[in-house]
Design an enzyme around this catalytic site. Structure first.
Site, PDB file in Angstrom:
ATOM      1  CE1 TYR A 119      94.828  -5.933  43.830  1.00 47.62           C
ATOM      2  CE2 TYR A 119      96.971  -6.723  45.978  1.00 47.62           C
ATOM      3  CZ  TYR A 119      96.169  -6.117  44.229  1.00 47.62           C
ATOM      4  OH  TYR A 119      97.479  -6.785  43.437  1.00 47.62           O
ATOM      5  CG  HIS A 127      95.312  -2.799  38.276  1.00 50.58           C
ATOM      6  ND1 HIS A 127      95.646  -2.851  37.507  1.00 50.58           N
ATOM      7  CD2 HIS A 127      94.591  -2.556  37.347  1.00 50.58           C
ATOM      8  CE1 HIS A 127      96.122  -3.333  36.524  1.00 50.58           C
ATOM      9  NE2 HIS A 127      94.824  -2.774  35.889  1.00 50.58           N
ATOM     10  CE  LYS A 158     100.145  -1.012  41.416  1.00 57.88           C
ATOM     11  NZ  LYS A 158      98.727  -0.740  40.968  1.00 57.88           N
TER      12      LYS A 158
END
Length: 182
Positions: A119, A127, A158
């Site tokens: 993150y 997210h 991602k």
């Protein structure tokens, strides 16, 4: 220094105020029974740390880890203990430490089929934009493995990052994959 207890493959900070302090200084650990607190004051239970987080925090002098016999495990001993429990610990720890030193928040990526979820802001605030797989730079990766890594990151939206660790120089290089439609 915060007192933490080694319990198998986890480390527990029983004091709630100390748990809040550790969590608020980089989103370390997870409060027992509380998923993704948005604020440190939401931490109302003991904090559970992974071995990787614990080794890092012990090295930084933020926690003192005590085993079931009451012995304090200094950084080196905790690192050695963790190496016996976690496969490729040295590679994983090197990547974890490097990402933390670069200012990222690093959490387990197991649910994404990766070593780490990374993150920029923190869990509960965003997210995780990246999933990271830690690899020895001398280790071969088959095309099939690479595709399986990519499928997971693509399906969870991602970015896939391979972290290549050179054990000799202790350096980490990163390769980020971007999937395109053709």
């Amino acid at each position: 220094m915060v007192k933490a207890l080694l319990v198998g493959s986890k480390v527990l900070i029983p004091n709630v105020d100390e748990s809040r302090y550790i969590y608020s200084n980089g989103f370390y650990g997870k409060a027992v029974g509380i998923s993704k607190p948005k604020d440190p004051k939401d931490i109302i239970r003991p904090l559970e740390l992974s071995l990787i987080e614990s080794v890092y925090l012990a090295k930084k002098g933020l926690i003192k880890v005590i085993d079931k016999n009451g012995e304090v495990l200094e950084y080196e001993k905790l690192y050695e203990y963790s190496s016996k429990i976690i496969n490729k610990f040295d590679i994983m720890y090197r990547v974890y430490e490097d990402l933390r030193e670069k200012g990222f928040i690093v959490r387990s990526g197991v649910k994404y089929g990766a070593d780490f979820a990374v993150y920029t802001l923190g869990p509960g605030l965003e997210h995780a934009p990246y999933v990271v797989i830690a690899v020895d730079i001398d280790e071969e990766i088959t095309p099939h493995e690479l595709l399986s890594f990519g499928r997971v990151s693509h399906s969870t939206r991602k970015r896939l990052v391979l972290a290549l660790v050179d054990r000799k120089s202790e350096s980490v290089r990163y390769i980020m994959f971007k999937w395109v439609k053709m």
